[in-house]
Design an enzyme around this catalytic site. Structure first.
Site, PDB file in Angstrom:
ATOM      1  N   VAL A 187      -5.428   0.217   3.027  1.00  0.00           N
ATOM      2  CA  VAL A 187      -5.598  -1.232   2.917  1.00  0.00           C
ATOM      3  C   VAL A 187      -6.800  -1.547   2.016  1.00  0.00           C
ATOM      4  O   VAL A 187      -6.710  -2.368   1.099  1.00  0.00           O
ATOM      5  CB  VAL A 187      -5.760  -1.876   4.316  1.00  0.00           C
ATOM      6  CG1 VAL A 187      -6.219  -3.326   4.197  1.00  0.00           C
ATOM      7  CG2 VAL A 187      -4.439  -1.781   5.084  1.00  0.00           C
ATOM      8  N   LYS A 212      -5.594  10.532   0.748  1.00  0.00           N
ATOM      9  CA  LYS A 212      -5.709   9.203   1.361  1.00  0.00           C
ATOM     10  C   LYS A 212      -6.961   8.550   0.793  1.00  0.00           C
ATOM     11  O   LYS A 212      -8.065   9.051   0.987  1.00  0.00           O
ATOM     12  CB  LYS A 212      -5.795   9.357   2.883  1.00  0.00           C
ATOM     13  CG  LYS A 212      -6.057   8.058   3.635  1.00  0.00           C
ATOM     14  CD  LYS A 212      -6.197   8.326   5.138  1.00  0.00           C
ATOM     15  CE  LYS A 212      -6.847   7.141   5.830  1.00  0.00           C
ATOM     16  NZ  LYS A 212      -7.212   7.420   7.223  1.00  0.00           N
ATOM     17  N   GLU A 229       0.830  -1.209   0.000  1.00  0.00           N
ATOM     18  CA  GLU A 229       0.000   0.000   0.000  1.00  0.00           C
ATOM     19  C   GLU A 229       0.864   1.258   0.000  1.00  0.00           C
ATOM     20  O   GLU A 229       2.065   1.197   0.306  1.00  0.00           O
ATOM     21  CB  GLU A 229      -0.939   0.006   1.205  1.00  0.00           C
ATOM     22  CG  GLU A 229      -0.237   0.037   2.550  1.00  0.00           C
ATOM     23  CD  GLU A 229      -1.100   0.619   3.665  1.00  0.00           C
ATOM     24  OE1 GLU A 229      -1.614   1.747   3.503  1.00  0.00           O
ATOM     25  OE2 GLU A 229      -1.238  -0.049   4.701  1.00  0.00           O
ATOM     26  N   SER A 262     -13.226   1.350  10.440  1.00  0.00           N
ATOM     27  CA  SER A 262     -12.516   1.481   9.165  1.00  0.00           C
ATOM     28  C   SER A 262     -13.178   0.678   8.050  1.00  0.00           C
ATOM     29  O   SER A 262     -13.614  -0.462   8.248  1.00  0.00           O
ATOM     30  CB  SER A 262     -11.076   1.003   9.328  1.00  0.00           C
ATOM     31  OG  SER A 262     -10.428   1.035   8.071  1.00  0.00           O
ATOM     32  N   ALA A 263     -13.196   1.281   6.864  1.00  0.00           N
ATOM     33  CA  ALA A 263     -13.678   0.577   5.659  1.00  0.00           C
ATOM     34  C   ALA A 263     -12.796  -0.625   5.328  1.00  0.00           C
ATOM     35  O   ALA A 263     -13.207  -1.501   4.569  1.00  0.00           O
ATOM     36  CB  ALA A 263     -13.718   1.544   4.477  1.00  0.00           C
ATOM     37  N   LYS A 296      -3.666  -2.260  15.845  1.00  0.00           N
ATOM     38  CA  LYS A 296      -2.903  -1.397  16.747  1.00  0.00           C
ATOM     39  C   LYS A 296      -3.679  -1.118  18.013  1.00  0.00           C
ATOM     40  O   LYS A 296      -4.902  -1.043  17.984  1.00  0.00           O
ATOM     41  CB  LYS A 296      -2.713  -0.049  16.052  1.00  0.00           C
ATOM     42  CG  LYS A 296      -1.364   0.120  15.481  1.00  0.00           C
ATOM     43  CD  LYS A 296      -1.060   1.573  15.231  1.00  0.00           C
ATOM     44  CE  LYS A 296       0.404   1.638  14.878  1.00  0.00           C
ATOM     45  NZ  LYS A 296       0.654   2.101  13.547  1.00  0.00           N
TER      46      LYS A 296
HETATM   47  N1  PSU Z   1      -2.435   1.544  10.679  1.00  0.00           N
HETATM   48  C1  PSU Z   1      -1.096   1.640  10.743  1.00  0.00           C
HETATM   49  N2  PSU Z   1      -0.429   2.289   9.768  1.00  0.00           N
HETATM   50  C2  PSU Z   1      -1.082   2.820   8.682  1.00  0.00           C
HETATM   51  C3  PSU Z   1      -2.506   2.674   8.616  1.00  0.00           C
HETATM   52  C4  PSU Z   1      -3.125   2.046   9.616  1.00  0.00           C
HETATM   53  O1  PSU Z   1      -0.500   1.168  11.694  1.00  0.00           O
HETATM   54  O2  PSU Z   1      -0.430   3.403   7.803  1.00  0.00           O
HETATM   55  C5  PSU Z   1      -3.225   3.208   7.403  1.00  0.00           C
HETATM   56  C6  PSU Z   1      -3.526   2.082   6.413  1.00  0.00           C
HETATM   57  O3  PSU Z   1      -3.434   2.597   5.099  1.00  0.00           O
HETATM   58  C7  PSU Z   1      -4.975   1.745   6.730  1.00  0.00           C
HETATM   59  C8  PSU Z   1      -5.518   3.122   7.044  1.00  0.00           C
HETATM   60  O4  PSU Z   1      -5.665   1.141   5.657  1.00  0.00           O
HETATM   61  O5  PSU Z   1      -4.494   3.739   7.791  1.00  0.00           O
HETATM   62  C9  PSU Z   1      -6.808   3.055   7.822  1.00  0.00           C
HETATM   63  O6  PSU Z   1      -7.374   4.330   7.902  1.00  0.00           O
HETATM   64  P1  PSU Z   1      -8.841   4.483   8.512  1.00  0.00           P
HETATM   65  O7  PSU Z   1      -8.691   4.124   9.971  1.00  0.00           O
HETATM   66  O8  PSU Z   1      -9.159   5.931   8.295  1.00  0.00           O
HETATM   67  O9  PSU Z   1      -9.731   3.566   7.765  1.00  0.00           O
HETATM   68 MN    MN Z   2     -12.389   5.970  10.291  1.00  0.00          MN
END
Ligand code: PSU
Ligand code: MN
Length: 306
Positions: A106, A86, A25, A140-141, A159
């Protein structure tokens, strides 16, 4: 109209011949890690995958096309991050029609990998259910994409900025296999164990590959999540990070950070508050995931050929 998909020539050839390819990614580069470590890490991941006998395919949206396999200039542009969006499932088409630069999360990387015919994708951490989601609804999606797009994703587990038990529950509801690699416990990114038992376990790339191929035969359609524990020497005890995460979450709440900005904000806060310790851990685990992803891609290719 043709698909706006541009594969690097060596990746097109490898996909056509059924040779192992691992997707990477770009949001981790543009929004996940700081300059210039992000550029060095992006290149190290590609070298790691080649060293394990597969081809790396870093994915991003640039100049009106989904690019699969990036040259050094494109990697550096993403690493500098200026004006780079993003992108998740919802943003892909919009970014393409505007010919803007976008880094794939992702979810978006899974979609693009699938379009290119790549079945394995390695990263650091996936998005999940945020703490306080019962109020914010921030899920998250990535989780929904795992339920619908048939790519095996290698990550280091959710995490601790997230609500890990809720993330597991949502993945169970969505029917996503969550496979701890080489142990019973679900790893939690910086820590080898979350204290929770993972629903499934695999001990070899061949097992992960067999499950991937069986799911395809069953027509199940979604992906699987392989949770690879961080190398022991890079682990950070959960107790060391708990106050850092609490402070990062408090700062996000105080500033009213919401939606797409939440995860990048928390990642950056944790990085600055640990003075590089979490960065070193993050780089070590994502490199370990890249190597495991390559071994899984090779096992899939070998199983198909045999
Ligand atoms: N978690 C990490 N490092 C990252 C991400 C998540 O430890 O770089 C990034 C990845 O690209 C993941 C995105 O798909 O954040 C998720 O964002 P959101 O929570 O807005 O869906
Ligand atoms: Mn979100």
């Amino acid at each position: 109209m043709t698909l706006p998909l541009a594969l690097a020539p060596e990746i097109a050839a490898a996909c056509a011949e059924g040779r192992p390819v691992v997707a990477l990614e770009s949001t981790i580069i543009s929004h996940g890690l700081p300059w210039p470590d992000n550029a060095a890490t992006a290149r190290a991941l590609e070298d790691d995958i080649r060293a394990e006998g597969a081809l790396p395919a870093t994915i991003a949206v640039l100049d009106g096309a989904v690019r699969v396999g990036l040259d050094d200039r494109a990697l550096e542009r993403l690493a500098r991050g200026e004006g780079v969006r993003k992108l998740s499932r919802a943003d892909l088409a919009d970014c393409l029609i505007r010919r803007e630069a976008g880094a794939t999360t992702v979810a978006a990387t899974m979609i693009c990998a699938r379009l290119a015919g790549i079945e394995v994708f390695a990263t650091g951490g996936i998005g999940g259910v945020h703490r306080g989601a019962e109020q914010s609804f921030d899920v998250s999606a990535d989780l929904h994409e795992l339920a619908r797009t048939a790519v095996t994703v290698v990550a280091a587990g959710p995490k601790a900025i997230l609500d890990i038990p809720k993330t597991l529950e949502v993945l169970e509801t969505l029917g996503v296999p969550v496979i701890a690699y080489g142990q019973d416990d679900l790893p939690a990114f910086w820590s080898r164990s979350s204290g929770l038992r993972a629903p499934l376990r695999a001990d070899t790339p061949a097992e992960v590959a067999a499950a991937h191929l069986m799911r395809a035969r069953l027509g199940l359609g979604g992906g699987q999540l392989v949770a690879n524990p961080i190398p022991a020497e890079a682990e950070i005890p959960a107790a060391d990070l708990a106050p850092v995460i609490a402070a990062a979450l408090a700062e996000a709440a105080a500033r009213g950070i919401a939606a797409k900005a939440v995860t990048p904000f928390l990642l950056a806060e944790v990085l600055t508050r640990t003075e590089g310790r979490s960065l070193r851990a993050n780089v070590a685990l994502v490199r370990a995931n890249a190597r495991l992803g390559a071994r899984i891609a090779r096992a899939i290719a070998a199983a198909r050929a045999g």
